[in-house]
Structure formats: C-alpha cells, structure tokens
Design a protein around this motif. Sequence first.
Motif, PDB file in Angstrom:
ATOM      1  N   ASN A  40       0.749  -1.180  -0.050  1.00  0.00           N
ATOM      2  CA  ASN A  40      -0.001  -0.154  -0.111  1.00  0.00           C
ATOM      3  C   ASN A  40       0.726   1.234   0.049  1.00  0.00           C
ATOM      4  OD1 ASN A  40      -2.491  -1.225   0.177  1.00  0.00           O
ATOM      5  ND2 ASN A  40      -2.055  -1.795   2.390  1.00  0.00           N
ATOM      6  N   ASN A  41       1.990   1.204  -0.521  1.00  0.00           N
ATOM      7  CA  ASN A  41       2.763   2.478  -0.452  1.00  0.00           C
ATOM      8  C   ASN A  41       2.646   3.027  -1.998  1.00  0.00           C
ATOM      9  OD1 ASN A  41       5.259   2.626  -2.546  1.00  0.00           O
ATOM     10  ND2 ASN A  41       5.129   0.309  -1.779  1.00  0.00           N
ATOM     11  N   HIS A  42       2.667   4.567  -2.413  1.00  0.00           N
ATOM     12  CA  HIS A  42       2.166   4.960  -3.219  1.00  0.00           C
ATOM     13  C   HIS A  42       3.323   4.909  -4.232  1.00  0.00           C
ATOM     14  CE1 HIS A  42       4.241   8.381  -1.054  1.00  0.00           C
ATOM     15  NE2 HIS A  42       4.253   8.934  -2.277  1.00  0.00           N
ATOM     16  N   ILE A  67      11.941  -5.125   6.983  1.00  0.00           N
ATOM     17  CA  ILE A  67      10.391  -5.075   6.399  1.00  0.00           C
ATOM     18  C   ILE A  67       9.937  -6.207   5.686  1.00  0.00           C
ATOM     19  CG2 ILE A  67      10.764  -2.662   6.327  1.00  0.00           C
ATOM     20  CD1 ILE A  67      11.375  -2.993   3.106  1.00  0.00           C
ATOM     21  N   THR A  68      10.536  -7.288   5.950  1.00  0.00           N
ATOM     22  CA  THR A  68      10.269  -8.492   5.082  1.00  0.00           C
ATOM     23  C   THR A  68       8.628  -8.906   5.343  1.00  0.00           C
ATOM     24  OG1 THR A  68      12.274  -9.448   5.341  1.00  0.00           O
ATOM     25  CG2 THR A  68      10.488 -10.856   4.813  1.00  0.00           C
ATOM     26  N   ALA A  69       8.035  -8.988   6.448  1.00  0.00           N
ATOM     27  CA  ALA A  69       6.675  -8.975   6.780  1.00  0.00           C
ATOM     28  C   ALA A  69       5.611  -7.815   6.143  1.00  0.00           C
ATOM     29  CB  ALA A  69       6.513  -9.068   8.505  1.00  0.00           C
ATOM     30  N   LEU A  70       6.206  -6.848   5.647  1.00  0.00           N
ATOM     31  CA  LEU A  70       5.418  -5.762   5.233  1.00  0.00           C
ATOM     32  C   LEU A  70       5.266  -5.500   3.678  1.00  0.00           C
ATOM     33  CD1 LEU A  70       7.045  -2.923   7.456  1.00  0.00           C
ATOM     34  CD2 LEU A  70       5.085  -3.999   7.812  1.00  0.00           C
ATOM     35  N   ILE A  71       6.234  -6.684   2.935  1.00  0.00           N
ATOM     36  CA  ILE A  71       6.213  -6.486   1.457  1.00  0.00           C
ATOM     37  C   ILE A  71       4.829  -7.157   1.162  1.00  0.00           C
ATOM     38  CG2 ILE A  71       7.194  -7.682  -0.365  1.00  0.00           C
ATOM     39  CD1 ILE A  71       8.968  -5.855   1.075  1.00  0.00           C
ATOM     40  N   GLY A  72       4.386  -6.120  -0.106  1.00  0.00           N
ATOM     41  CA  GLY A  72       2.914  -6.466  -0.636  1.00  0.00           C
ATOM     42  C   GLY A  72       2.881  -7.754  -1.251  1.00  0.00           C
ATOM     43  N   PRO A  73       1.555  -8.182  -1.493  1.00  0.00           N
ATOM     44  CA  PRO A  73       1.234  -9.663  -2.081  1.00  0.00           C
ATOM     45  C   PRO A  73       1.742  -9.708  -3.550  1.00  0.00           C
ATOM     46  CG  PRO A  73      -0.787  -8.551  -1.740  1.00  0.00           C
ATOM     47  CD  PRO A  73       0.501  -7.485  -1.122  1.00  0.00           C
TER      48      PRO A  73
END
Length: 96
Positions: A40-42, A67-73
């Motif tokens: 969800n980053n722009h 940030i591994t857990a934050l990577i988008g699908p």
Amino acid sequence: MLHLIMSSPVKLDIDYLETFIGQADDILLLQDAVYGGVANNHYFSKLVARKHSGLYVLQEDAQARGITALIGPKFQIISYQQFVELTVKHSKQITW
C-alpha cells in the motif's frame, strides 16, 4: 529485460522509469529500493496496478531493513540464487 532498482523510491523519477518498463519485463528491488515493495505504498502503485507478475524484492535487503513482513502480495521475495536465475533469464538488464 530485467530492471534492477537500487535507489530509494523517494529519489527516483517513477513516472520516467515506468515509461521504460514493458509487460514482459521483470523488476527486482534491491538495497533501499525494497521500501517500494511495502504494501500500500504510493511510490510504485501505478506500476504494481498494471503488472501482474515479474515483481521481486531481494530477501536479504528486505531482512536487513526489517520490512520482510510488510512486503505487498504482488511482490515475490527472492533469494540471491533466484536473483542469479533472473539474470540468466534476461540477457538485457538496466540498473536504476
């Protein structure tokens, strides 16, 4: 073509970069560019919306930044071995 993006998304001209990326191209985010893979980053939102595959983040760089857990699908987290496989797949590469 393989696009190796290494710079932070904050420092890139994303609109300019996107004009060079074709549907068959693969994109690998490395170093500080991995922040662009956060869900969800722009920064890469238009690119992610139009590409359905070929979006990668280097695992070691995402881990180093926590940030591994934050990577988008839509992004696939890959190892160095898979990075090498991408370079073999694409005879042409460009670094941003």
